[in-house]
Write a protein that holds these residues in place. Structure first.
Motif, PDB file in Angstrom:
ATOM      1  N   TYR A 228      -9.689  56.521   2.826  1.00  0.00           N
ATOM      2  CA  TYR A 228      -9.207  55.305   3.462  1.00  0.00           C
ATOM      3  C   TYR A 228      -8.591  54.281   2.516  1.00  0.00           C
ATOM      4  CZ  TYR A 228     -11.679  57.179   7.420  1.00  0.00           C
ATOM      5  OH  TYR A 228     -12.094  58.006   8.427  1.00  0.00           O
ATOM      6  N   LEU A 229      -8.682  54.478   1.225  1.00  0.00           N
ATOM      7  CA  LEU A 229      -8.145  53.498   0.287  1.00  0.00           C
ATOM      8  C   LEU A 229      -6.781  53.961  -0.217  1.00  0.00           C
ATOM      9  CD1 LEU A 229      -8.666  50.854  -1.271  1.00  0.00           C
ATOM     10  CD2 LEU A 229      -9.625  52.258  -3.106  1.00  0.00           C
ATOM     11  N   ASN A 230      -5.767  53.127   0.038  1.00  0.00           N
ATOM     12  CA  ASN A 230      -4.440  53.439  -0.477  1.00  0.00           C
ATOM     13  C   ASN A 230      -3.965  52.278  -1.356  1.00  0.00           C
ATOM     14  OD1 ASN A 230      -3.113  51.438   1.191  1.00  0.00           O
ATOM     15  ND2 ASN A 230      -3.125  52.885   2.884  1.00  0.00           N
ATOM     16  N   GLU A 231      -2.803  52.451  -1.980  1.00  0.00           N
ATOM     17  CA  GLU A 231      -2.308  51.448  -2.923  1.00  0.00           C
ATOM     18  C   GLU A 231      -2.020  50.110  -2.261  1.00  0.00           C
ATOM     19  OE1 GLU A 231       0.983  53.263  -4.963  1.00  0.00           O
ATOM     20  OE2 GLU A 231      -0.325  54.710  -5.988  1.00  0.00           O
ATOM     21  N   LYS A 232      -1.551  50.120  -1.027  1.00  0.00           N
ATOM     22  CA  LYS A 232      -1.269  48.883  -0.290  1.00  0.00           C
ATOM     23  C   LYS A 232      -2.562  48.101  -0.057  1.00  0.00           C
ATOM     24  CE  LYS A 232       1.054  46.231   2.729  1.00  0.00           C
ATOM     25  NZ  LYS A 232       2.097  45.322   2.388  1.00  0.00           N
ATOM     26  N   ILE A 233      -3.606  48.798   0.371  1.00  0.00           N
ATOM     27  CA  ILE A 233      -4.892  48.144   0.609  1.00  0.00           C
ATOM     28  C   ILE A 233      -5.454  47.622  -0.706  1.00  0.00           C
ATOM     29  CG2 ILE A 233      -7.290  48.547   1.302  1.00  0.00           C
ATOM     30  CD1 ILE A 233      -6.132  50.488   3.454  1.00  0.00           C
ATOM     31  N   GLU A 234      -5.380  48.421  -1.761  1.00  0.00           N
ATOM     32  CA  GLU A 234      -5.883  47.975  -3.060  1.00  0.00           C
ATOM     33  C   GLU A 234      -5.173  46.697  -3.506  1.00  0.00           C
ATOM     34  OE1 GLU A 234      -6.924  49.924  -7.364  1.00  0.00           O
ATOM     35  OE2 GLU A 234      -4.971  50.460  -6.508  1.00  0.00           O
ATOM     36  N   ALA A 235      -3.860  46.646  -3.387  1.00  0.00           N
ATOM     37  CA  ALA A 235      -3.100  45.461  -3.804  1.00  0.00           C
ATOM     38  C   ALA A 235      -3.498  44.230  -2.996  1.00  0.00           C
ATOM     39  CB  ALA A 235      -1.605  45.728  -3.668  1.00  0.00           C
ATOM     40  N   LYS A 236      -3.653  44.391  -1.682  1.00  0.00           N
ATOM     41  CA  LYS A 236      -4.045  43.263  -0.822  1.00  0.00           C
ATOM     42  C   LYS A 236      -5.446  42.750  -1.159  1.00  0.00           C
ATOM     43  CE  LYS A 236      -1.271  42.157   2.685  1.00  0.00           C
ATOM     44  NZ  LYS A 236      -1.220  41.713   4.008  1.00  0.00           N
ATOM     45  N   VAL A 237      -6.358  43.687  -1.416  1.00  0.00           N
ATOM     46  CA  VAL A 237      -7.729  43.305  -1.754  1.00  0.00           C
ATOM     47  C   VAL A 237      -7.739  42.555  -3.088  1.00  0.00           C
ATOM     48  CG1 VAL A 237      -9.989  44.202  -2.431  1.00  0.00           C
ATOM     49  CG2 VAL A 237      -8.871  45.057  -0.372  1.00  0.00           C
ATOM     50  N   LEU A 238      -7.024  43.062  -4.073  1.00  0.00           N
ATOM     51  CA  LEU A 238      -6.985  42.401  -5.380  1.00  0.00           C
ATOM     52  C   LEU A 238      -6.360  41.015  -5.278  1.00  0.00           C
ATOM     53  CD1 LEU A 238      -6.108  45.366  -7.747  1.00  0.00           C
ATOM     54  CD2 LEU A 238      -8.335  44.312  -7.332  1.00  0.00           C
ATOM     55  N   GLU A 239      -5.337  40.876  -4.463  1.00  0.00           N
ATOM     56  CA  GLU A 239      -4.725  39.568  -4.219  1.00  0.00           C
ATOM     57  C   GLU A 239      -5.745  38.620  -3.578  1.00  0.00           C
ATOM     58  OE1 GLU A 239      -1.970  38.168  -0.613  1.00  0.00           O
ATOM     59  OE2 GLU A 239      -1.039  39.695  -1.864  1.00  0.00           O
ATOM     60  N   THR A 240      -6.566  39.146  -2.695  1.00  0.00           N
ATOM     61  CA  THR A 240      -7.537  38.332  -1.962  1.00  0.00           C
ATOM     62  C   THR A 240      -8.716  37.901  -2.821  1.00  0.00           C
ATOM     63  OG1 THR A 240      -6.932  39.429   0.105  1.00  0.00           O
ATOM     64  CG2 THR A 240      -9.069  38.314   0.057  1.00  0.00           C
ATOM     65  N   ILE A 241      -9.271  38.810  -3.606  1.00  0.00           N
ATOM     66  CA  ILE A 241     -10.495  38.490  -4.360  1.00  0.00           C
ATOM     67  C   ILE A 241     -10.222  37.877  -5.726  1.00  0.00           C
ATOM     68  CG2 ILE A 241     -11.848  40.239  -3.163  1.00  0.00           C
ATOM     69  CD1 ILE A 241     -11.673  41.897  -5.832  1.00  0.00           C
ATOM     70  N   GLY A 242      -8.993  37.922  -6.193  1.00  0.00           N
ATOM     71  CA  GLY A 242      -8.659  37.334  -7.486  1.00  0.00           C
ATOM     72  C   GLY A 242      -9.410  37.999  -8.621  1.00  0.00           C
ATOM     73  N   GLU A 243     -10.124  37.219  -9.385  1.00  0.00           N
ATOM     74  CA  GLU A 243     -10.802  37.728 -10.573  1.00  0.00           C
ATOM     75  C   GLU A 243     -12.226  38.219 -10.304  1.00  0.00           C
ATOM     76  OE1 GLU A 243     -10.381  34.612 -13.456  1.00  0.00           O
ATOM     77  OE2 GLU A 243      -8.200  34.744 -13.404  1.00  0.00           O
ATOM     78  N   GLN A 244     -12.657  38.164  -9.065  1.00  0.00           N
ATOM     79  CA  GLN A 244     -14.018  38.554  -8.704  1.00  0.00           C
ATOM     80  C   GLN A 244     -14.239  40.061  -8.873  1.00  0.00           C
ATOM     81  OE1 GLN A 244     -16.179  36.066  -7.875  1.00  0.00           O
ATOM     82  NE2 GLN A 244     -14.463  34.695  -8.214  1.00  0.00           N
ATOM     83  N   VAL A 245     -15.506  40.455  -8.914  1.00  0.00           N
ATOM     84  CA  VAL A 245     -15.874  41.866  -8.988  1.00  0.00           C
ATOM     85  C   VAL A 245     -16.082  42.390  -7.573  1.00  0.00           C
ATOM     86  CG1 VAL A 245     -17.579  43.544  -9.802  1.00  0.00           C
ATOM     87  CG2 VAL A 245     -17.012  41.558 -11.221  1.00  0.00           C
ATOM     88  N   MET A 246     -15.449  43.508  -7.288  1.00  0.00           N
ATOM     89  CA  MET A 246     -15.631  44.174  -6.000  1.00  0.00           C
ATOM     90  C   MET A 246     -15.473  45.667  -6.220  1.00  0.00           C
ATOM     91  SD  MET A 246     -13.626  43.845  -2.373  1.00  0.00           S
ATOM     92  CE  MET A 246     -14.682  42.600  -1.670  1.00  0.00           C
ATOM     93  N   ALA A 247     -16.173  46.433  -5.408  1.00  0.00           N
ATOM     94  CA  ALA A 247     -16.064  47.894  -5.474  1.00  0.00           C
ATOM     95  C   ALA A 247     -15.763  48.431  -4.093  1.00  0.00           C
ATOM     96  CB  ALA A 247     -17.366  48.489  -6.001  1.00  0.00           C
ATOM     97  N   TYR A 248     -15.236  49.636  -4.076  1.00  0.00           N
ATOM     98  CA  TYR A 248     -15.045  50.372  -2.839  1.00  0.00           C
ATOM     99  C   TYR A 248     -15.690  51.729  -3.043  1.00  0.00           C
ATOM    100  CZ  TYR A 248     -13.021  52.933   1.011  1.00  0.00           C
ATOM    101  OH  TYR A 248     -12.879  53.701   2.148  1.00  0.00           O
ATOM    102  N   LEU A 249     -16.383  52.207  -2.026  1.00  0.00           N
ATOM    103  CA  LEU A 249     -17.048  53.502  -2.154  1.00  0.00           C
ATOM    104  C   LEU A 249     -16.904  54.305  -0.880  1.00  0.00           C
ATOM    105  CD1 LEU A 249     -20.035  53.439  -0.506  1.00  0.00           C
ATOM    106  CD2 LEU A 249     -20.443  51.769  -2.290  1.00  0.00           C
ATOM    107  N   GLU A 250     -16.928  55.597  -1.083  1.00  0.00           N
ATOM    108  CA  GLU A 250     -16.998  56.531   0.038  1.00  0.00           C
ATOM    109  C   GLU A 250     -18.092  57.532  -0.290  1.00  0.00           C
ATOM    110  OE1 GLU A 250     -13.200  58.279   1.037  1.00  0.00           O
ATOM    111  OE2 GLU A 250     -12.329  56.328   1.541  1.00  0.00           O
ATOM    112  N   ALA A 251     -19.037  57.681   0.621  1.00  0.00           N
ATOM    113  CA  ALA A 251     -20.118  58.649   0.472  1.00  0.00           C
ATOM    114  C   ALA A 251     -20.184  59.466   1.751  1.00  0.00           C
ATOM    115  CB  ALA A 251     -21.450  57.943   0.232  1.00  0.00           C
ATOM    116  N   ASP A 252     -20.328  60.759   1.581  1.00  0.00           N
ATOM    117  CA  ASP A 252     -20.383  61.652   2.736  1.00  0.00           C
ATOM    118  C   ASP A 252     -21.304  62.817   2.400  1.00  0.00           C
ATOM    119  OD1 ASP A 252     -19.935  63.090   5.044  1.00  0.00           O
ATOM    120  OD2 ASP A 252     -17.760  62.906   4.947  1.00  0.00           O
TER     121      ASP A 252
END
Length: 150
Positions: free
Chosen positions: A61-85
């Motif tokens: 579910y994570l693509n480059e467009k989503i990554e760019a938008k998230v980074l723009e939104t959170i700025g310098e904060q720490v955030m992770a994305y995970l997928e577990a199955d």
């Protein structure tokens, strides 16, 4: 029995930034001031604006467009994305973590234990729990639907 989770994981104030920006974002509080935001289809569509974009690593579910938008939104904060199955003991985890608008950790191979590495970046303390995953209670639900309805 299976376990499925596709979500952003961060400190609760960072989750609030995401919830304020994206109407489909749902904050689910964990322990130790950590929160997750389930990557629902609706959130994926809202952030990615239903635009085709190359995937990041092997994520579903994570693509480059989503990554760019998230980074723009959170700025310098720490955030992770995970997928577990997991199903019947088979499966694994993939993670990516950002800080200062850059990738600081990316583990795209589906293996075990990667979520704990991300949680350590978020300063989760294991304490008496089996591991960081248990310390924040990521095992309390086993499906995306349960997380969304938490």
């Amino acid at each position: 029995m299976g376990y499925v989770l596709h979500a952003f994981v961060c400190k609760q104030p960072v989750a609030d930034i995401m919830v304020a920006r994206f109407k489909e974002a749902i904050r689910v509080d964990l322990r130790q001031g950590v929160a997750l935001i389930p990557m629902t289809e609706a959130l994926c569509d809202e952030i990615g604006q239903e635009v085709d974009s190359p995937r990041v690593g092997n994520f579903t579910y994570l693509n480059e467009k989503i990554e760019a938008k998230v980074l723009e939104t959170i700025g310098e904060q720490v955030m992770a994305y995970l997928e577990a199955d997991y199903f019947g003991g088979e499966g694994g985890q993939m993670v990516i973590c950002w800080e200062d608008k850059k990738r600081i950790l990316s583990m795209f191979d589906v293996v075990h234990g990667q979520i704990n590495v991300v949680l350590q970046k978020l300063e989760v303390e294991r304490g008496d729990a089996y591991d960081e995953f248990a310390a924040v209670d990521l095992g309390r639900h086993r499906s995306m639907e349960e997380w969304v309805n938490d």
